[in-house]
Scaffold this active site. Structure first.
Site, mmCIF file in Angstrom:
data_model
loop_
_atom_site.group_PDB
_atom_site.id
_atom_site.type_symbol
_atom_site.label_atom_id
_atom_site.label_comp_id
_atom_site.label_asym_id
_atom_site.label_seq_id
_atom_site.Cartn_x
_atom_site.Cartn_y
_atom_site.Cartn_z
ATOM 1 C CD GLU B 280 -3.041 0.639 2.252
ATOM 2 O OE1 GLU B 280 -3.932 -0.439 2.353
ATOM 3 O OE2 GLU B 280 -3.125 1.226 3.370
ATOM 4 C CD GLU B 283 -2.508 0.512 -4.137
ATOM 5 O OE1 GLU B 283 -2.521 0.259 -3.104
ATOM 6 O OE2 GLU B 283 -3.659 0.550 -4.996
ATOM 7 C CB CYS B 300 -7.008 -3.058 6.386
ATOM 8 S SG CYS B 300 -5.404 -2.436 5.544
ATOM 9 C CB SER B 320 -5.053 0.392 -1.023
ATOM 10 O OG SER B 320 -4.294 -0.445 -1.204
ATOM 11 C CE LYS B 359 -10.624 -8.421 8.065
ATOM 12 N NZ LYS B 359 -9.441 -7.947 6.837
ATOM 13 C CD GLU B 362 -11.096 -9.258 3.830
ATOM 14 O OE1 GLU B 362 -10.851 -7.935 3.655
ATOM 15 O OE2 GLU B 362 -10.102 -9.850 4.573
ATOM 16 C CD GLU B 367 -13.711 -10.663 -4.851
ATOM 17 O OE1 GLU B 367 -14.533 -11.356 -5.310
ATOM 18 O OE2 GLU B 367 -13.966 -9.435 -4.316
ATOM 19 C CB CYS B 503 -9.653 -3.818 14.081
ATOM 20 S SG CYS B 503 -9.065 -3.428 12.625
#
Lengths: 163, 578
Positions: B280, B283, B300, B320, B359, B362, B367, B503
């Site tokens: 990141e 990037e 994230c 990102s 999560k 996710e 993907e 988190c």
């Protein structure tokens, strides 16, 4: 969870334009949801998902909140009225003479709940307050026609008339 | 300075700032008034009537949680009238509650159960009608069981506080229930699975979809190599499940417990967080140099990413493309690690312990399957891990401290602070600064981006250029900053975490009861546990992690290389708002 009968949404461009104009007039107004829902019901006859989404989007109010309002007030309906609007009187006289059983029978025959409309758009059921025909109790009406002194066994014949 | 107001509670003099409620004042002097629907700052509506008290001169009993104090007020919290009314209210709530406490997920951790005990309910005078509700378990993350619901509306308050508002009160009177529009499942609405509703629920009506059976099965299967990684925020809160004070870091005990549960390797997600920073950060440098697709926004937090996909798809290009640390680790474990340790990736079962319910979504994204199967096989919440530890009969509090396994057990302080709001930004700044300035950063504590303020902004001078950064937490604040960007405000780098506080306060964390939430700053205590671990770390910058250096040397070449892009980057998709 209450079973939901879904009719295809048949809103026209004109109706949409009319609703959009209503929303535009109420934008940024506090407590706009209820007056807009009233107008929307006037325009479409009921408040299906598509209409509620337009209102939620237009007024920037969460859809869940709009749906909460619609399901809170008896005035708002999620279902259109059928071609044949069946209304069973739940006034005291009709009720003690068994209109509850008649209503149950109609619900069972049509497979829908009070306030709903059959998926083909043909029949809708309402449970009404006293319609003032107590002398004929128990009473139901289909559109403007009145049927009185009924028993559960009369339901089949009445529905047959409107096939 | 607020004006002070003097009042009497149960004959005791109390002085509290103007604007306080009777409930606040009573707590000030150690008098407990029971509450149920009240959740500080989230749901203050006086609906459940559990906090009724007698106020001299007032007609009828008053709800202490919303009754503002005034000079000379006299309050009686423990009069017979108040006690009787509360007990009656509680009995009525219990009359149509599904009382399957023994098999309830919140057994022994339920505010309703506690109240029944505190108020001494030993018989139930009423048995009400129980409407049976279908349980919504269609989403990857959340289960809603309205049979347990007591209609306190705390979940609605939490969802509104996030400005997601996918749930509301539906229907009326006895038919009232909590639900989404048109009774849709959480899987079919714009829910981001942040789980703030779960940690707000006083009873067992909301909980995560558990993957414990699948994980246990993998551990029990011969020939399965079961690898586990733990996110930073987990160690800051897991101890609470075993009676340790809030904010006690339990890294060593957690590692020991995971080993005793039978995981073959115990790795630290923080190592992958260091990789995330490399990707990141690179990037960012690229985009900043070319001045394109700015601001760069962190990716994230899966709740935030889903939020962006549903509600702000116009910003998807700003996200990102670097995967989250969990997924970076997932990809590395089933590629580099499998090759290096000579284990067929098909035999690896990869588990992640996360403070997060989103999560789970996710992990299930198609993907994230660079290995041919899902890179992460199961994502468990902190609470699920605690349940596994309890079920295995492990005496957590008395475990020795153990170290993570290598090579992915070494992390920098930068990786640790990922678990709190501002942490990702601070970690990125430490690395980006040193790469661009080509000299060490004097003060590693970037205090400008720390703390629990909703929107934090700072302008940093890096290599002669102004870099404008912003840090926000909670999707309500995400809306604020994105609207500012849309209005033309210029930012270079924005960190967004979906949960208030980041988190550490995730939807998968231990549940803290309403009273503790009102009296203790849970977020600050848990965050402090992470900052302390960062302070103590020998290495505090991601690019100095020797294992990360090794990983690039042996496998990826350099950050944002072709191979890195294949395995460590992802893409996003627009989703419907409704």
């Amino acid at each position: 969870m209450e079973k939901m009968t879904v009719l295809p949404f048949n809103g026209t461009k004109e109706q949409e334009a009319e609703l959009k104009a209503v929303i535009e007039n109420h934008k940024n107004m506090e407590g706009a949801a209820i007056p807009v829902l009233h107008k929307a019901q006037e325009i479409y006859g009921y408040l299906p998902l598509e209409v509620q989404e337009m209102i939620a989007e237009g007024l920037n109010v969460p859809l869940a909140e709009i749906y909460g309002i619609v399901t809170f007030y008896a005035q708002f309906s999620l279902y259109p009225k059928g071609k044949y609007q069946i209304a069973v009187c739940m006034g005291t006289a009709c009720y003690v003479k068994g209109s509850g059983d008649i209503l149950e029978k109609i619900k069972e025959k049509l497979g829908i709940e009070v306030g709903q409309c059959t998926p083909d758009g043909k029949y809708s059921i309402d449970a009404t307050r006293c319609i003032g025909a107590c002398g004929l109790a128990p009473v139901l009406t289909v559109n403007d026609e009145v049927f009185g002194r009924l028993t559960v066994d009369d339901v089949d014949d009445i529905l047959k008339k409107y096939e | 300075m607020n004006m002070m107001v003097n009042l009497k509670i149960n004959g005791q003099d109390v002085s509290v700032p103007e604007g306080s409620t009777i409930l606040d004042a009573a707590r000030e002097v150690g008098i407990n008034i029971p509450t149920l629907c009240y959740l500080k700052d989230i749901n203050e509506i006086g609906a459940c009537r559990m906090c009724l008290v007698e106020v001299k001169g007032a007609r009828g009993l008053q709800a202490a949680c919303v009754y503002p104090v005034s000079e000379g007020l006299e309050v009686f919290t423990n009069s017979e009238k108040a006690r009787k009314a509360r007990r009656m209210t509680l009995e009525l709530i219990l009359s149509n509650h599904e009382k399957k406490c023994l098999t309830c997920i919140r057994n022994k951790n339920c505010e309703l159960q506690n109240l029944a005990e505190e108020l001494g309910v030993d018989t139930l005078s009423f048995e009400g009608e129980n409407i049976h509700y279908e349980i919504d378990d269609e989403s990857t993350s959340l289960i809603r069981d309205n049979n347990k619901c007591i209609l306190c509306r705390r979940c609605i308050g939490a969802c509104d506080n996030q400005q997601i508002s996918v749930i509301s009160c539906v229907n009326r009177g006895f038919s009232t229930e909590i639900g989404a529009a048109f009774n849709k499942s959480m899987a079919d609405v714009g829910c981001i699975y942040c789980g703030q509703c779960i940690v707000s629920c006083p009873v067992g009506a909301l909980y995560e979809k558990s993957s414990i059976p699948q994980v246990q099965n993998a551990i029990d299967t011969e020939g399965k190599h079961v690898v586990v990684q733990t996110a930073p925020a987990v160690r800051a809160a897991l101890g609470e499940e075993f009676g340790l004070p809030i904010g006690t870091p339990v890294t060593g005990k957690m590692v020991a417990a995971l080993r005793r549960l039978g995981f073959d390797k115990v790795f630290d997600t923080d190592t992958a967080a260091d990789v995330t920073i490399m990707e990141e950060g690179t990037e960012f440098i690229e985009r900043f140099t070319k001045q394109e697709k700015l601001p760069l926004i962190t990716s994230c937090s899966p709740g935030w990413v889903k939020f962006c996909e549903h509600y702000y798809p116009e910003f998807l290009d700003n996200l990102s493309t670097a995967k989250s640390p969990m997924e970076i680790f997932g990809a590395i474990i089933k590629s580099y690690y499998a090759e290096k340790s000579g284990i067929d990736k098909k035999d690896i079962y990869s588990v992640a312990i996360m403070p997060c319910t989103s999560k789970k979504f996710e992990a299930a994204r198609p993907e994230h399957s660079t290995s041919g199967a899902q890179d992460i096989d199961a994502s468990l919440t902190t609470r699920e891990l605690a349940r596994m530890i309890k079920q295995a009969g492990i005496d957590f509090a008395n475990l020795p401290d153990e170290e993570f396994d290598q090579p992915f057990g070494e992390a920098t302080g930068a990786g640790v602070i990922f678990g709190t709001t501002g942490g990702v930004m601070e970690a990125a700044i430490r690395t980006v600064y040193e790469i661009l300035e080509k000299k060490p950063l004097d003060d590693l504590n970037v205090t400008a981006v720390r703390g629990l303020e909703g929107v934090k902004e700072a302008t940093l001078k890096i290599a002669g250029k102004d870099v404008k950064v912003a840090v926000v937490h909670g999707t309500k604040n995400a809306r604020t900053i994105l609207e500012k960007v849309k209005a033309g405000e210029k930012y270079d780098f924005i960190e967004i975490m979906a949960c208030p506080g980041g988190c550490i306060n995730g939807g998968g964390q231990p549940i803290v009861d309403s009273k503790t939430q009102a009296t203790v700053d849970v977020k600050a205590l848990r965050a402090k546990a992470l900052y302390t671990e960062d302070e103590r770390a020998t290495l505090r910058k991601s690019h100095e992690n020797p294992y990360v250096e090794m990983l690039y040397k042996e496998y990826f070449g350099e950050p944002c290389s072709h191979k890195a892009h294949e395995l460590l980057h992802t893409h996003y998709q627009k989703r419907s708002k409704f």
